[in-house]
Enzyme design. Structure first.
Site, PDB file in Angstrom:
ATOM      1  N   SER A 165       3.973   1.656  -3.560  1.00  0.00           N
ATOM      2  CA  SER A 165       4.331  -0.277  -4.584  1.00  0.00           C
ATOM      3  C   SER A 165       2.658  -0.593  -4.609  1.00  0.00           C
ATOM      4  O   SER A 165       1.146   0.129  -4.767  1.00  0.00           O
ATOM      5  CB  SER A 165       4.362  -1.187  -3.134  1.00  0.00           C
ATOM      6  N   LYS A 224      -0.770  12.487   4.431  1.00  0.00           N
ATOM      7  CA  LYS A 224       0.353  11.028   5.321  1.00  0.00           C
ATOM      8  C   LYS A 224       1.459  10.606   4.811  1.00  0.00           C
ATOM      9  O   LYS A 224       1.812   9.817   4.106  1.00  0.00           O
ATOM     10  CB  LYS A 224      -0.801  10.265   5.340  1.00  0.00           C
ATOM     11  N   CYS A 269      10.757   4.655  -9.021  1.00  0.00           N
ATOM     12  CA  CYS A 269      10.151   4.279  -9.762  1.00  0.00           C
ATOM     13  C   CYS A 269      10.533   4.328 -11.189  1.00  0.00           C
ATOM     14  O   CYS A 269      10.245   3.725 -11.864  1.00  0.00           O
ATOM     15  CB  CYS A 269       8.438   4.478  -9.646  1.00  0.00           C
ATOM     16  N   PHE A 308       8.548   6.806   1.039  1.00  0.00           N
ATOM     17  CA  PHE A 308       9.833   7.411   1.929  1.00  0.00           C
ATOM     18  C   PHE A 308      10.857   7.900   0.989  1.00  0.00           C
ATOM     19  O   PHE A 308      11.547   8.202   1.345  1.00  0.00           O
ATOM     20  CB  PHE A 308      10.313   5.689   2.594  1.00  0.00           C
ATOM     21  N   GLU A 318       9.675  -6.014  -8.636  1.00  0.00           N
ATOM     22  CA  GLU A 318      10.895  -4.415  -9.124  1.00  0.00           C
ATOM     23  C   GLU A 318      11.078  -4.915  -7.417  1.00  0.00           C
ATOM     24  O   GLU A 318      10.755  -5.557  -6.617  1.00  0.00           O
ATOM     25  CB  GLU A 318       9.268  -3.639  -8.011  1.00  0.00           C
ATOM     26  N   GLU A 337       5.803   6.748   7.626  1.00  0.00           N
ATOM     27  CA  GLU A 337       6.416   6.123   8.634  1.00  0.00           C
ATOM     28  C   GLU A 337       7.661   6.235   8.705  1.00  0.00           C
ATOM     29  O   GLU A 337       8.533   6.186   9.769  1.00  0.00           O
ATOM     30  CB  GLU A 337       5.526   5.389   9.211  1.00  0.00           C
ATOM     31  N   ARG A 338       8.158   5.826   8.013  1.00  0.00           N
ATOM     32  CA  ARG A 338      10.045   5.899   7.743  1.00  0.00           C
ATOM     33  C   ARG A 338      10.918   6.863   7.646  1.00  0.00           C
ATOM     34  O   ARG A 338      11.728   7.369   7.843  1.00  0.00           O
ATOM     35  CB  ARG A 338      10.511   4.865   6.372  1.00  0.00           C
TER      36      ARG A 338
END
Length: 354
Positions: free
Chosen positions: A87, A34, A142, A10, A241, A37-38
């Site tokens: 992640s 893909k 990241c 996202f 994290e 979805e957020r």
């Protein structure tokens, strides 16, 4: 390769897909994206621009969804390669399942990036770099520097200005150019980040600034930039994290101790050192077990013709994103050994035939 896929996070919904799409297409593949979805809207804007540019239908494709869509990509026999950013737990799953089914996989995972400040660092430039790295994008990247390691007298030189500057950061709508820190992705993220701060204090860290509910006009998922002092390398706040605007501060006496603190991390994405000493830089860049190194640079992300070179739990695979690695990832090599006889010449001395 044929059909390749990208699964993206996202936090950079246009930039990260654009690490993959141009390289994949120019190398002759078709691409399935893909997105998270957020925030799926950016991928649709990209698809529209790609169509306007004249790319034929079916060359670039967007598939929306969450876990089910990821599982379908992993299971699809016609998809030959997957590039993933997200992640570490999901990166490990995608790498394991995708590789087991014969796919080529590059999986970029999480991070816990350190910033080392030496006693000779230029204070104002160093503070600027730390704030931009730790709190830019509300810490949701990241390459965010989330652990500050001060060496010797660097703590007393840097921390007063860093705390003062952090308190002065403004929060609000990200589209407002006067705002320093925007919201985090969701209310759930807001709660999770707050719990991580509380856990750090419970472990013995000292909350130097932030952590309170910020005073922001309107609704939104805002977290006041926080600095935790008296952090030890073994604490969760130094190891895990958080993915939010939280900076943990570790104090050490020597560069060797700073390098040891960095190398005990399970992550190895990015690291920075702030110093005017070339000798310190040479020692640091050689000994740290991290793939991307910045010198007086808060965000050590390389320019795009160099690989995005995470190590350890920050990357699974053999070929990284960006640069020549990306070309190699989205292609297969052919080696052709050939001879021609039409010129009437006999075999050369290195070809012996019976």
């Amino acid at each position: 390769l044929g059909v390749v896929a990208g699964i993206t996070p996202f936090n950079f919904p246009a930039m990260v897909p654009l690490w993959m799409i141009p390289m994949a297409l120019v190398c002759g593949n078709t691409f399935v994206l893909k997105p998270s979805e957020r925030d799926p809207g950016a991928s649709m804007l990209l698809a529209d621009l790609i169509k306007q540019a004249g790319v034929p239908d079916g060359v670039f494709n967007v598939v929306h969804g969450d876990r089910e869509a990821v599982d379908a990509i992993l299971a699809h026999a016609d998809i030959k390669a997957i590039s993933f950013v997200g992640s570490t737990p999901i990166a490990k799953k995608i790498y394991t399942v995708g590789s087991a089914s014969g796919k080529r996989v590059q999986a970029l995972g999480g991070a816990k990036n350190h910033m080392v400040v030496m006693p000779d660092a230029v204070v104002d430039k160093t503070v600027n770099g730390i704030i931009g790295s730790a709190f830019g994008a509300a810490g949701q990247r990241c390459m965010a520097g989330s652990v500050l390691v001060t060496v010797g007298a660097a703590y007393e030189r840097v921390m007063p200005s860093l705390i003062e500057r952090t308190k002065a950061l403004s929060l609000g709508e990200g589209l407002d150019e006067s705002v320093d820190v925007g919201p985090v992705i969701s209310a759930a993220a807001c709660t999770r980040i707050g719990e991580a701060i509380e856990r750090g204090v419970g472990e013995g860290a000292e909350l130097l600034v932030g952590g309170q509910a910020p005073d922001v006009d309107g609704d939104g998922s805002f977290v006041a930039p926080a600095i935790l002092g008296r952090v030890r390398p073994e604490m969760a706040t130094a190891r895990e994290e958080i993915f939010g605007p939280v900076l943990s501060v570790i104090e050490v006496e020597t560069l060797e101790e700073a390098i040891a603190a960095i190398n005990q991390s399970s992550f190895g994405n990015g690291v920075s050192i702030f110093t005017e000493s070339g000798a310190a830089v040479r020692r640091f860049r050689h000994d740290v077990e991290v793939g991307m190194i910045g010198v007086n640079v808060g965000v050590a992300a390389p320019v795009a013709f160099f690989p995005f070179s995470g190590w350890k739990d920050s990357f699974l695979g053999d070929l990284h994103a960006h640069g020549p690695d990306a070309v190699d990832f989205f292609t297969r090599k052919k080696t052709v050994t050939s001879r021609f006889f039409s010129d009437g010449q006999p075999s050369g001395p290195f070809f012996v035939e019976s």
